[in-house]
Design a protein around this motif. Structure first.
Motif, PDB file in Angstrom:
ATOM      1  N   GLY A 298       0.817  -1.208   0.000  1.00 54.47           N
ATOM      2  CA  GLY A 298       0.000   0.000   0.000  1.00 54.47           C
ATOM      3  C   GLY A 298       0.854   1.262   0.000  1.00 54.47           C
ATOM      4  O   GLY A 298       1.889   1.325  -0.675  1.00 54.47           O
ATOM      5  N   ILE A 299       0.431   2.253   0.772  1.00 58.71           N
ATOM      6  CA  ILE A 299       1.107   3.549   0.806  1.00 58.71           C
ATOM      7  C   ILE A 299       2.532   3.410   1.347  1.00 58.71           C
ATOM      8  O   ILE A 299       2.771   2.654   2.282  1.00 58.71           O
ATOM      9  CB  ILE A 299       0.301   4.521   1.698  1.00 58.71           C
ATOM     10  CG1 ILE A 299      -1.019   4.880   0.994  1.00 58.71           C
ATOM     11  CG2 ILE A 299       1.098   5.769   2.034  1.00 58.71           C
ATOM     12  CD1 ILE A 299      -1.977   5.666   1.862  1.00 58.71           C
ATOM     13  N   GLY A 300       3.472   4.165   0.785  1.00 57.99           N
ATOM     14  CA  GLY A 300       4.808   4.239   1.361  1.00 57.99           C
ATOM     15  C   GLY A 300       5.940   3.956   0.404  1.00 57.99           C
ATOM     16  O   GLY A 300       7.070   4.350   0.648  1.00 57.99           O
ATOM     17  N   ASP A 301       5.645   3.290  -0.697  1.00 62.48           N
ATOM     18  CA  ASP A 301       6.716   3.028  -1.665  1.00 62.48           C
ATOM     19  C   ASP A 301       6.455   3.867  -2.911  1.00 62.48           C
ATOM     20  O   ASP A 301       5.567   4.707  -2.940  1.00 62.48           O
ATOM     21  CB  ASP A 301       6.766   1.525  -1.988  1.00 62.48           C
ATOM     22  CG  ASP A 301       8.190   1.053  -2.267  1.00 62.48           C
ATOM     23  OD1 ASP A 301       8.896   1.750  -3.032  1.00 62.48           O
ATOM     24  OD2 ASP A 301       8.576   0.001  -1.731  1.00 62.48           O
ATOM     25  N   ASP A 302       7.243   3.642  -3.929  1.00 61.92           N
ATOM     26  CA  ASP A 302       7.078   4.427  -5.156  1.00 61.92           C
ATOM     27  C   ASP A 302       5.771   4.090  -5.862  1.00 61.92           C
ATOM     28  O   ASP A 302       5.187   4.926  -6.541  1.00 61.92           O
ATOM     29  CB  ASP A 302       8.260   4.171  -6.099  1.00 61.92           C
ATOM     30  CG  ASP A 302       9.569   4.593  -5.440  1.00 61.92           C
ATOM     31  OD1 ASP A 302       9.616   5.728  -4.937  1.00 61.92           O
ATOM     32  OD2 ASP A 302      10.505   3.781  -5.391  1.00 61.92           O
ATOM     33  N   CYS A 303       5.361   2.853  -5.739  1.00 60.46           N
ATOM     34  CA  CYS A 303       4.087   2.405  -6.306  1.00 60.46           C
ATOM     35  C   CYS A 303       3.396   1.497  -5.305  1.00 60.46           C
ATOM     36  O   CYS A 303       4.056   0.872  -4.476  1.00 60.46           O
ATOM     37  CB  CYS A 303       4.312   1.555  -7.568  1.00 60.46           C
ATOM     38  SG  CYS A 303       4.914   2.452  -8.990  1.00 60.46           S
TER      39      CYS A 303
ATOM     40  N   LEU B 266      -6.677   5.827  -5.203  1.00 63.22           N
ATOM     41  CA  LEU B 266      -5.519   6.714  -5.075  1.00 63.22           C
ATOM     42  C   LEU B 266      -6.067   8.121  -4.886  1.00 63.22           C
ATOM     43  O   LEU B 266      -7.073   8.492  -5.506  1.00 63.22           O
ATOM     44  CB  LEU B 266      -4.658   6.661  -6.339  1.00 63.22           C
ATOM     45  CG  LEU B 266      -4.070   5.279  -6.664  1.00 63.22           C
ATOM     46  CD1 LEU B 266      -3.778   5.151  -8.148  1.00 63.22           C
ATOM     47  CD2 LEU B 266      -2.797   5.058  -5.856  1.00 63.22           C
ATOM     48  N   LEU B 267      -5.399   8.901  -4.060  1.00 62.03           N
ATOM     49  CA  LEU B 267      -5.881  10.250  -3.743  1.00 62.03           C
ATOM     50  C   LEU B 267      -4.785  11.277  -3.999  1.00 62.03           C
ATOM     51  O   LEU B 267      -3.763  11.289  -3.318  1.00 62.03           O
ATOM     52  CB  LEU B 267      -6.287  10.308  -2.262  1.00 62.03           C
ATOM     53  CG  LEU B 267      -6.521  11.689  -1.661  1.00 62.03           C
ATOM     54  CD1 LEU B 267      -7.720  12.380  -2.300  1.00 62.03           C
ATOM     55  CD2 LEU B 267      -6.696  11.588  -0.151  1.00 62.03           C
ATOM     56  N   ALA B 268      -4.996  12.130  -4.995  1.00 60.09           N
ATOM     57  CA  ALA B 268      -4.075  13.242  -5.229  1.00 60.09           C
ATOM     58  C   ALA B 268      -4.761  14.502  -4.715  1.00 60.09           C
ATOM     59  O   ALA B 268      -5.903  14.787  -5.079  1.00 60.09           O
ATOM     60  CB  ALA B 268      -3.760  13.366  -6.721  1.00 60.09           C
ATOM     61  N   ILE B 269      -4.076  15.224  -3.836  1.00 54.86           N
ATOM     62  CA  ILE B 269      -4.726  16.378  -3.224  1.00 54.86           C
ATOM     63  C   ILE B 269      -3.763  17.562  -3.145  1.00 54.86           C
ATOM     64  O   ILE B 269      -2.602  17.407  -2.779  1.00 54.86           O
ATOM     65  CB  ILE B 269      -5.298  15.999  -1.828  1.00 54.86           C
ATOM     66  CG1 ILE B 269      -6.124  17.140  -1.239  1.00 54.86           C
ATOM     67  CG2 ILE B 269      -4.217  15.545  -0.851  1.00 54.86           C
ATOM     68  CD1 ILE B 269      -7.034  16.703  -0.086  1.00 54.86           C
ATOM     69  N   ALA B 270      -4.257  18.731  -3.560  1.00 51.77           N
ATOM     70  CA  ALA B 270      -3.522  19.985  -3.378  1.00 51.77           C
ATOM     71  C   ALA B 270      -4.216  20.745  -2.256  1.00 51.77           C
ATOM     72  O   ALA B 270      -5.431  20.933  -2.292  1.00 51.77           O
ATOM     73  CB  ALA B 270      -3.531  20.792  -4.670  1.00 51.77           C
TER      74      ALA B 270
ATOM     75  N   VAL C 298      -4.489   3.197  -1.396  1.00 50.35           N
ATOM     76  CA  VAL C 298      -3.181   2.553  -1.578  1.00 50.35           C
ATOM     77  C   VAL C 298      -2.106   3.508  -2.094  1.00 50.35           C
ATOM     78  O   VAL C 298      -0.976   3.084  -2.345  1.00 50.35           O
ATOM     79  CB  VAL C 298      -3.281   1.339  -2.531  1.00 50.35           C
ATOM     80  CG1 VAL C 298      -4.122   0.240  -1.895  1.00 50.35           C
ATOM     81  CG2 VAL C 298      -3.862   1.743  -3.881  1.00 50.35           C
ATOM     82  N   GLY C 299      -2.443   4.788  -2.252  1.00 46.65           N
ATOM     83  CA  GLY C 299      -1.416   5.711  -2.715  1.00 46.65           C
ATOM     84  C   GLY C 299      -2.017   7.038  -3.095  1.00 46.65           C
ATOM     85  O   GLY C 299      -3.223   7.261  -2.955  1.00 46.65           O
ATOM     86  N   GLY C 300      -1.149   7.926  -3.557  1.00 45.92           N
ATOM     87  CA  GLY C 300      -1.641   9.234  -3.960  1.00 45.92           C
ATOM     88  C   GLY C 300      -0.512  10.220  -4.073  1.00 45.92           C
ATOM     89  O   GLY C 300       0.653   9.844  -4.250  1.00 45.92           O
ATOM     90  N   ASP C 301      -0.867  11.483  -3.982  1.00 41.28           N
ATOM     91  CA  ASP C 301       0.130  12.540  -4.028  1.00 41.28           C
ATOM     92  C   ASP C 301      -0.407  13.706  -3.222  1.00 41.28           C
ATOM     93  O   ASP C 301      -1.615  13.979  -3.238  1.00 41.28           O
ATOM     94  CB  ASP C 301       0.393  12.940  -5.488  1.00 41.28           C
ATOM     95  CG  ASP C 301       1.728  13.656  -5.646  1.00 41.28           C
ATOM     96  OD1 ASP C 301       2.617  13.453  -4.788  1.00 41.28           O
ATOM     97  OD2 ASP C 301       1.871  14.431  -6.609  1.00 41.28           O
TER      98      ASP C 301
HETATM   99  P1  ADP Z   1       6.923   9.959  -4.671  1.00 41.99           P
HETATM  100  O1  ADP Z   1       8.022  10.898  -4.327  1.00 41.99           O
HETATM  101  O2  ADP Z   1       7.359   8.604  -5.104  1.00 41.99           O
HETATM  102  O3  ADP Z   1       5.857  10.586  -5.519  1.00 41.99           O
HETATM  103  P2  ADP Z   1       5.553  10.723  -2.342  1.00 41.99           P
HETATM  104  O4  ADP Z   1       6.595  11.224  -1.415  1.00 41.99           O
HETATM  105  O5  ADP Z   1       4.775  11.703  -3.129  1.00 41.99           O
HETATM  106  O6  ADP Z   1       6.216   9.635  -3.278  1.00 41.99           O
HETATM  107  O7  ADP Z   1       4.524   9.828  -1.523  1.00 41.99           O
HETATM  108  C1  ADP Z   1       4.980   8.905  -0.585  1.00 41.99           C
HETATM  109  C2  ADP Z   1       3.974   7.776  -0.471  1.00 41.99           C
HETATM  110  O8  ADP Z   1       2.772   8.297   0.032  1.00 41.99           O
HETATM  111  C3  ADP Z   1       3.637   7.131  -1.807  1.00 41.99           C
HETATM  112  O9  ADP Z   1       3.433   5.760  -1.566  1.00 41.99           O
HETATM  113  C4  ADP Z   1       2.340   7.789  -2.206  1.00 41.99           C
HETATM  114  O10 ADP Z   1       1.542   6.925  -2.990  1.00 41.99           O
HETATM  115  C5  ADP Z   1       1.699   8.059  -0.856  1.00 41.99           C
HETATM  116  N1  ADP Z   1       0.835   9.253  -0.819  1.00 41.99           N
HETATM  117  C6  ADP Z   1       1.172  10.531  -1.019  1.00 41.99           C
HETATM  118  N2  ADP Z   1       0.119  11.347  -0.852  1.00 41.99           N
HETATM  119  C7  ADP Z   1      -0.931  10.569  -0.562  1.00 41.99           C
HETATM  120  C8  ADP Z   1      -2.304  10.805  -0.298  1.00 41.99           C
HETATM  121  N3  ADP Z   1      -2.850  12.033  -0.292  1.00 41.99           N
HETATM  122  N4  ADP Z   1      -3.096   9.749  -0.033  1.00 41.99           N
HETATM  123  C9  ADP Z   1      -2.586   8.496  -0.048  1.00 41.99           C
HETATM  124  N5  ADP Z   1      -1.312   8.204  -0.270  1.00 41.99           N
HETATM  125  C10 ADP Z   1      -0.477   9.222  -0.523  1.00 41.99           C
END
Ligand code: ADP
Ligand code: MG
Length: 319
Positions: free
Chosen positions: A22-27, A83-87, A115-118
């Motif tokens: 899940g969250i924490g790696d590059d993918c 996946l959640l990308a949020i500004a 499981v991930g996002g930005d």
């Molecule tokens: P990268 O530099 O590879 O883009 P990030 O530092 O942006 O990785 O993100 C670290 C981890 O946190 C990644 O696994 C990413 O998917 C997760 N992540 C980042 N923002 C969110 C979010 N808003 N919700 C869920 N997971 C997030």
């Protein structure tokens, strides 16, 4: 000052037991069930365009995920991951905590793992990608309708648009109507259970996000058929039926959008099974018309045979 990584860890990192990673790696690493197709959809919500900047963050967390789950439902897919990308304009922890609470409450109900996002600083914007699973042969595609099928609609349309009209001061609603309409606008309920149960029963489905007529038109164009709709059969919520502004009520019903109901077509032979499904799920399902051979146009008539049309108010970003 809270860092980006603290925000992710504190507010967005939750167990994702069915993901390989899940969250924490590059993918994230995800393994779909054998034979399933992945259904993948993204929707973006921008402050000032899709919601008011001051919107309750918990409701926003709910809605941002709900609109994506609605897309999965319209495909007949089972939600699995998101996946959640949020500004965010700043690290307002109270706001973020409330947003995450609204998001995860809905996610839990529908077995969806984040499981991930930005995460980045910027004008408030939210983009969610939802990933689901569906047997490839029974996915409810828009291009699968044929002439001579029933057209069905779950629930009712128009209340979310009526709520927006209320917020913009274009109509005054009584307190019960206001409450019902605002709930539809802020906390839509994605029709996930219905969508998955329609696999193999319906031929074709779409979720109503841009307005009933506009979304039906998407189906007609993709499938190359026309439609006849019966004005009197269109389901009406109490707030729409009792709205003093009849023109506004009609436009909301037909072209309002933000409804997140399912519009689907099915063979006539499926009527009894679909009615039984609606009773079982306690979701009103209305048979509002039929597909016909011909141009991808909608023929909407009242009981006297008069044509009914609406001002198109549904959402088109480039109109
Ligand atoms: P990268 O530099 O590879 O883009 P990030 O530092 O942006 O990785 O993100 C670290 C981890 O946190 C990644 O696994 C990413 O998917 C997760 N992540 C980042 N923002 C969110 C979010 N808003 N919700 C869920 N997971 C997030
Ligand atoms: Mg990143």
């Amino acid at each position: 000052m809270t860092s980006e990584f603290e925000i992710i860890r504190k507010y967005f990192t939750r167990p994702a037991p069915t993901a390989l990673l899940g969250i924490g790696d590059d993918c994230a690493l995800l393994r779909p069930r054998a034979g399933a197709a992945l259904a993948v959809s993204t929707d973006m919500l921008l402050a000032g365009r899709h919601f008011f900047a001051g919107t309750d963050p918990g409701k926003l967390g709910h809605k941002a995920l709900a609109v994506n789950l609605s897309d999965l439902a319209a495909m007949g897919a089972d939600p699995r991951w998101a996946l959640l990308a949020i500004a965010l304009p700043g690290a307002d922890e109270k706001w973020i905590a409330a947003f995450a609470k609204g998001f995860f409450r809905l996610a839990r109900r529908f077995g969806t793992e984040l499981v991930g996002g930005d995460t980045t600083k910027g004008p408030l914007a939210i983009s969610i990608t939802a990933i689901g699973e569906v047997p490839p042969d029974s996915a409810l595609r828009r291009d699968a309708a044929r002439a001579g099928e029933d057209i069905w609609l779950s629930g009712t349309t128009g209340e979310a648009a009526l709520a927006l009209a209320h917020l913009e001061g274009r109509v005054k609603l009584g307190s019960a109507a206001r409450k019902a309409c605002l709930a539809r606008l802020h906390t839509p309920e994605p029709r996930v259970a219905l969508g998955r149960r329609l696999r193999g029963l319906a031929r074709c489905a779409i979720d109503v996000s841009d307005g009933l007529l506009a979304d039906l038109e998407h189906v007609l164009r993709a499938s190359g058929v026309g439609a006849q709709l019966r004005w009197d059969e269109l389901p009406r919520a109490r707030a729409i039926a009792s709205c003093p502004d009849r023109i506004l009520a009609r436009d909301c019903l037909l072209a309002g959008g933000d409804d997140y109901e399912l519009l689907f077509t099915a063979a006539r032979s499926r009527r009894a099974r679909i009615e039984a499904l609606g009773r079982k799920l306690r979701i009103p399902l209305a048979r509002i018309g039929a597909t016909v051979a011909g141009e991808p146009e909608i023929d909407l008539r009242d009981a006297r045979g008069e044509t009914v049309s609406a001002r198109r108010t549904g959402f088109d970003h480039f109109a």
